[in-house]
Write an enzyme that holds these catalytic residues in place. Structure first.
Site, PDB file in Angstrom:
ATOM      1  N   HIS A  77      -5.209  -4.981  -4.950  1.00 39.51           N
ATOM      2  CA  HIS A  77      -5.265  -6.490  -6.169  1.00 39.51           C
ATOM      3  C   HIS A  77      -6.950  -7.244  -4.910  1.00 39.51           C
ATOM      4  CE1 HIS A  77      -3.059  -8.047  -2.680  1.00 39.51           C
ATOM      5  NE2 HIS A  77      -3.299  -9.053  -3.219  1.00 39.51           N
ATOM      6  N   HIS A  92       1.022  -7.692  -8.370  1.00 40.26           N
ATOM      7  CA  HIS A  92       0.059  -8.673  -9.087  1.00 40.26           C
ATOM      8  C   HIS A  92      -1.579  -7.848  -9.081  1.00 40.26           C
ATOM      9  CE1 HIS A  92      -0.318  -8.953  -4.434  1.00 40.26           C
ATOM     10  NE2 HIS A  92      -1.131  -9.769  -4.089  1.00 40.26           N
ATOM     11  N   HIS A 113      -9.997 -13.142  -0.911  1.00 43.94           N
ATOM     12  CA  HIS A 113     -10.168 -11.434  -0.518  1.00 43.94           C
ATOM     13  C   HIS A 113      -9.654 -10.292  -1.178  1.00 43.94           C
ATOM     14  CE1 HIS A 113      -5.536 -12.458  -0.708  1.00 43.94           C
ATOM     15  NE2 HIS A 113      -5.369 -11.052  -1.003  1.00 43.94           N
ATOM     16  N   HIS A 137       4.629 -12.103   2.867  1.00 41.14           N
ATOM     17  CA  HIS A 137       4.102 -12.474   1.992  1.00 41.14           C
ATOM     18  C   HIS A 137       5.216 -13.978   1.336  1.00 41.14           C
ATOM     19  CE1 HIS A 137      -0.299 -13.131   1.658  1.00 41.14           C
ATOM     20  NE2 HIS A 137       0.078 -11.520   1.667  1.00 41.14           N
ATOM     21  N   TYR A 177      -4.177 -10.402   6.951  1.00 40.52           N
ATOM     22  CA  TYR A 177      -5.304 -10.970   6.647  1.00 40.52           C
ATOM     23  C   TYR A 177      -6.860 -10.760   7.700  1.00 40.52           C
ATOM     24  CZ  TYR A 177      -3.750 -12.546   2.232  1.00 40.52           C
ATOM     25  OH  TYR A 177      -2.996 -13.225   1.272  1.00 40.52           O
ATOM     26  N   GLU A 205      -7.627  -7.624   3.346  1.00 40.24           N
ATOM     27  CA  GLU A 205      -6.260  -7.596   3.486  1.00 40.24           C
ATOM     28  C   GLU A 205      -5.637  -6.204   3.689  1.00 40.24           C
ATOM     29  OE1 GLU A 205      -3.410  -8.893   0.185  1.00 40.24           O
ATOM     30  OE2 GLU A 205      -2.178  -9.387   1.816  1.00 40.24           O
TER      31      GLU A 205
END
Lengths: 310, 310, 310, 310
Positions: free
Chosen positions: C155, C202, C217, C249, C258, C268
């Protein structure tokens, strides 16, 4: 020293029949690092996180099996002392000619009660693990960890008749602990013994067998169960014959896969297990739980595992 | 014996200010098993895979820090012998009254050069790891492994001025190995020393600090990096103050999280690392690589980690 | 079809300043596979388990950031249909000249409300994942999975002012789900939105920022937390600048690190998370829990993470 | 919507003979959460990370096997539409009386070409995954994840004669993708088909068998290979009959263990696999690689796996 005497099983020398196939197996697939090669084809390997120049030696022959297993003493004085103990305990030692094994120091040979040739040494050239001794970092250069990602030679399992006869060697001369044993649940006869020289659950093990001087397997340490699965995926990719696994042993609690080299010698990749100390009680398994003792995730013994030795 | 002398750091006794909060922290959250409780509130814990009755002791006090660290000798004769060596090396020992620590045998007290109270003992009641000694299986009953799933007390890190002054204790009296050290890259002064009694990368470590008798952390062993993440998720769930991590140390190669108990004592969960033997070279880190030495995945030192002790 | 419409974020094109350094970063270190190279130096990469010819494109420039993000529709008819919807919703599309992006079919360009250039396409040459389509086995040839072992482009997260303005694109034209959002706990203003086109938590996310057309990112999927640690060890080895991690997260539950490419673009590596379906409730985080929403293992927000975009 | 139509296999109802043993198996050992219980003993379970009230139903009977499998449509309009398509395709649907399945909405019944009873529904009460919808955190309260730590119902595998006859259901009415299939390498006859409604490698699969309406297994998702080993250790602890594993499938690339509930119904725990999209090519396996297709780490088919169905 706290770890003193004989530190570990430091070297296994096995016979292979097809040298090219064996080199591909141990070098490319298992992922050992070749460090030396003799004119007769004998090839020397180390796992990436070992400092000594070699721990596995493969020697061309017309049948598989083990040539010798070698134990590393902490220093030369200890070597002399342990050799003397072995002599006194009825395991006469012979000092081997220099360079019997390359770049290794004084070395004594003796024969185990199970018929296996054993060596004792205190010195071997150290080539390191690919990381400097000052500010080493945490991983060796990319490309160093290859194949099945084996970290060290872990232990070996040998077969023979008089496994009790080895007690003086490991208990009295080496000062090792019996971490676990397997007994017949009716006769209480000891069927397998697991000896450790330090914190690992075993450095060497013996299984009672009709024939002496038999080789069950040599085992290589992995870092994690994830790497067990990675190794298993590689075995499938290369169509390496698998004996059992991935699964877990009851004895030692180690996660395991047994597989065969191209000559039919059994190998193992191994991880987990517990930390053994001299005050850890010896665990006893009996044959009423043979399935669990050998393969604890389905409690099912395997005939091939019990019967195939080289 | 191969592992002989002083086997390991067997016990850490720390001060806590809010006993209920500390019991919830060590018992429910870290997942230690409470095994004893004194009338004054002192509470005794073991990790699930330890056989001895306790390895962590928490004692009510009005300020945090360490009360004592205790080392377990392999047997009573060794205890006598090591105590005599300590006396001879200028670390006078005092035999403590029976039952100073419950269900533990003869015990000598001495003071480290860094001002810490240290004990030496050879006997402690063993209650086992929840698995029988005959046909033990591979896991304890469900419910035994709780909280952060810690397996054992692994090591502790203490701070004080004269860390070199402890060399006679660990090298000469205990026979331990210096697995790693950190030095100032300009002055070559030793800033931290890591001592191991067996295969683990460290049993105890010392960091040079202006004040004596300081406590940096007590560390608990985990089985895998997966369990490091599991522990970190629990820390977030319980809002436990985290100092650093998950990450990996350069020194010891261990995967780590540092966090604080409710009294401000630093704890660690730890896994990985390598197998140390007496023939493993001592690794040296210098302060030009302080970031990598401490936290090797981002090579960044943390001020709190270097400065907060209790 | 059940997965129909716009399937996923299929391509991210970012600007890099030092092409050699960028190629070493994405090719050798992240472990992407280079599949094409233009005369101007533009380089095309795929992750090993992607079938399409490229998912990451790096283009030489004098400043970092994102050139465009491209979404893959399920077929050409859908492409036409979604482009028409975008036109109708006030996002006028332009058909790009053939071969604007190599070996990819018809392609429409439009501008997001946050100022980002977006593409829509339905065809791209497929080169496979290194495994045959008949009897593929389970792993690609050894050597295929390299560097950080990234599996797929997962993503990207973009920054701009009018993140609500993108709702018609993702909800109405694409039919995607809002899996999670972050709101100000006082004003209830939406600060970040997380959109998914299928089961992943996501495919693209937007964070409210003062400036439009910003790049936070691009993220690559890993297989396991073990591979997160492996990637982190490599970052330390190569001294790659790490922003945050390893950690997890709150939003998406993903395990993460990251880090920055040599031009300062944030990357990431990501794994875990949950399976999202259209009937999974949208999760809402508010800024009273900003620490947990961003980094849930220590519940601590990071300034650099919130403020550094390219 | 991008995921539209029929989202997933949402429910499996199986017959069990000893209800107490079955409840211990699915509740305590597999670790599902009991959410409802009927007067006749029918018991409803969900895995911890599912939001719907139940996904596995066990019903007392005098023989094992499957009662029905149920598919969840994205909304009520879709339900009507798909039911109409099924009718048109020759799979006549019957609307079931309200509360045939508790706290679930309108529901149509039809019969698969392989003789299995199938349901279609769009509504079921949601009880959540133990985590709030606002600021949910990343883990449910300790104690929620128990037993084998299963995360979701993943898929089921059914056996029958006319597996091609189900193509209209899954391809035309549901719009699902055929992710993989197994064919006879001589006759090219299709022997097994694997259908997916979204990104998972399969939601349901069918294997050609002489008898219709047979049940091969229901499968539960795990988070990692580490949890596969954890589940296997529990199986050993509880002496649960294991069919195969831990190992990996060729088909789907999933890590797996097959085991049996006390009634003889086969269960699976499953993890890994790849992300499927409609543009992922269908993978074809043939029986010349039957071993690899089924169990790819040793490339060895298992008779019991191929022949035992309930």
């Amino acid at each position: 020293m706290t770890i003193s005497g004989v530190m570990r099983t430091g070297e296994v020398c096995i016979r292979v029949m097809d040298l090219d196939a064996a080199r591909e197996h141990y070098g490319e697939r298992v992922g050992l690092i070749e460090t030396l090669r003799d004119e007769d084809g004998t090839t020397y390997y180390k796992a990436w996180d070992e400092h000594d120049l070699y721990s596995l030696v493969i020697r061309p022959a017309d049948h598989p099996g083990i040539e010798h297993v070698a134990f590393k003493a902490v220093d030369d004085a200890t070597l002399t002392e342990v050799a003397a103990k072995l002599d006194a305990l009825g395991f006469p030692t012979t000092e081997l000619p220099a360079e019997t094994m390359p770049r290794s120091g004084r070395r004594f040979r003796f024969t185990l009660a199970t018929g296996h040739e054993a060596h004792l040494y205190a010195e071997k050239e150290q080539c390191g693990n690919g990381m400097p001794l000052r500010n080493p970092g945490t991983i060796p250069p990319p490309g160093t960890v290859r194949g099945m990602r084996v970290v060290r030679l872990d232990h070996c399992l040998l077969g023979g008749g008089d496994i009790d006869g080895n007690i003086p060697v490991f208990k009295d001369a080496f000062g090792w602990s019996l971490s676990e044993k397997l007994i017949d649940h009716e006769t209480e006869m000891t069927l397998a013994m697991f000896w450790t020289g330090s914190n690992t659950p075993h450095d060497i093990a013996f299984v009672r067998q009709p024939d002496d001087n038999r080789f069950h397997h040599a085992s290589f340490l992995l870092e994690s169960v994830n790497d067990v699965y990675h190794a298993a995926d590689l075995m499938g990719y290369y169509d390496i014959p698998v004996d059992v696994g991935p699964t877990r042993h009851g004895i030692t609690r180690g996660a395991t896969i047994y597989f065969f080299d191209p000559s039919g010698n059994r190998n193992e990749v191994f991880t987990d297990g517990y930390l053994h100390y001299p005050d850890t009680p010896t665990l006893v398994w009996d044959t009423s739980k043979l399935g669990q003792a050998t393969f604890s995730q389905d409690n099912t013994p395997r005939q091939s595992f019990l019967e195939v030795l080289t």
